[in-house]
Write a protein that holds these residues in place. Structure first.
Motif, PDB file in Angstrom:
ATOM      1  N   GLY A  66     -27.044   7.881 -21.506  1.00 25.38           N
ATOM      2  CA  GLY A  66     -27.533   7.685 -22.857  1.00 25.38           C
ATOM      3  C   GLY A  66     -26.548   6.905 -23.698  1.00 25.38           C
ATOM      4  N   ILE A  67     -26.974   6.645 -24.943  1.00 26.05           N
ATOM      5  CA  ILE A  67     -26.145   5.915 -25.905  1.00 26.05           C
ATOM      6  C   ILE A  67     -25.938   6.807 -27.121  1.00 26.05           C
ATOM      7  CG2 ILE A  67     -26.035   3.891 -27.400  1.00 26.05           C
ATOM      8  CD1 ILE A  67     -27.731   2.434 -25.330  1.00 26.05           C
ATOM      9  N   VAL A  68     -24.700   6.880 -27.592  1.00 24.48           N
ATOM     10  CA  VAL A  68     -24.360   7.721 -28.738  1.00 24.48           C
ATOM     11  C   VAL A  68     -24.900   7.073 -30.008  1.00 24.48           C
ATOM     12  CG1 VAL A  68     -22.471   8.710 -30.072  1.00 24.48           C
ATOM     13  CG2 VAL A  68     -22.299   8.578 -27.596  1.00 24.48           C
ATOM     14  N   ILE A  69     -25.677   7.840 -30.785  1.00 22.47           N
ATOM     15  CA  ILE A  69     -26.276   7.368 -32.028  1.00 22.47           C
ATOM     16  C   ILE A  69     -25.496   7.878 -33.245  1.00 22.47           C
ATOM     17  CG2 ILE A  69     -28.377   7.387 -33.429  1.00 22.47           C
ATOM     18  CD1 ILE A  69     -28.568   5.784 -30.851  1.00 22.47           C
ATOM     19  N   PHE A  80     -31.680   8.659 -25.126  1.00 24.43           N
ATOM     20  CA  PHE A  80     -31.859   8.532 -23.679  1.00 24.43           C
ATOM     21  C   PHE A  80     -32.973   7.553 -23.361  1.00 24.43           C
ATOM     22  CE2 PHE A  80     -30.027  12.763 -24.204  1.00 24.43           C
ATOM     23  CZ  PHE A  80     -28.973  12.685 -23.329  1.00 24.43           C
ATOM     24  N   GLY A  81     -32.755   6.685 -22.383  1.00 22.85           N
ATOM     25  CA  GLY A  81     -33.768   5.768 -21.891  1.00 22.85           C
ATOM     26  C   GLY A  81     -34.114   4.675 -22.876  1.00 22.85           C
ATOM     27  N   SER A  82     -35.207   3.967 -22.592  1.00 20.50           N
ATOM     28  CA  SER A  82     -35.638   2.871 -23.466  1.00 20.50           C
ATOM     29  C   SER A  82     -36.533   3.361 -24.601  1.00 20.50           C
ATOM     30  CB  SER A  82     -36.376   1.818 -22.635  1.00 20.50           C
ATOM     31  OG  SER A  82     -37.518   2.412 -22.031  1.00 20.50           O
ATOM     32  N   ASN A  83     -36.915   4.630 -24.564  1.00 24.78           N
ATOM     33  CA  ASN A  83     -37.744   5.197 -25.614  1.00 24.78           C
ATOM     34  C   ASN A  83     -36.868   5.533 -26.821  1.00 24.78           C
ATOM     35  OD1 ASN A  83     -39.566   6.517 -27.197  1.00 24.78           O
ATOM     36  ND2 ASN A  83     -40.095   8.087 -25.702  1.00 24.78           N
ATOM     37  N   LYS A  84     -37.061   4.855 -27.921  1.00 23.63           N
ATOM     38  CA  LYS A  84     -36.213   5.053 -29.101  1.00 23.63           C
ATOM     39  C   LYS A  84     -36.463   6.401 -29.779  1.00 23.63           C
ATOM     40  CE  LYS A  84     -34.399   1.013 -28.705  1.00 23.63           C
ATOM     41  NZ  LYS A  84     -33.114   0.881 -28.103  1.00 23.63           N
TER      42      LYS A  84
END
Length: 104
Positions: A66-69, A80-84
């Motif tokens: 994942g990417i930290v928001i 997580f994933g391409s689902n925003k």
């Protein structure tokens, strides 16, 4: 008879000294094989989590990428994933690896 008593006292004293020496050797070996590496790994993890920034790619202990928001003191919100719409708050301690956003 006096000589026999004196010899047994000396050998008993050497036995205790040798036993204490072995205990010290075992304690030192346990420190270098168990405690020291564990403290070193904990320092590495703490440094990794302290250097965490928004936009970094992470891998959780469960194996999710994942990417930290957003980051707070103890928690992070990870996308997580391409689902925003899939944003999940989680503890910082659940992060296993961090890949900096600059490295991509």
């Amino acid at each position: 008879m006096y000589l026999l008593t004196e010899t047994s006292e000396v050998s008993a004293g050497m036995g205790w000294g040798l036993m204490i020496f072995y205990i010290v050797i075992i304690a030192v070996a346990m420190y270098f094989m168990a405690i020291r590496p564990q403290k070193k790994e904990q320092k590495r993890i703490n440094a990794m989590l302290a250097d965490l920034a928004v936009g970094d790619c992470i891998v959780t202990t469960g194996g999710f990428y994942g990417i930290v928001i957003d980051i707070t003191d103890e928690d992070v919100i990870v996308e997580f994933g391409s689902n925003k719409n899939c944003r999940i708050p989680m503890k910082k301690t659940a992060i296993a690896e961090v890949e900096k956003a600059d490295a991509q």
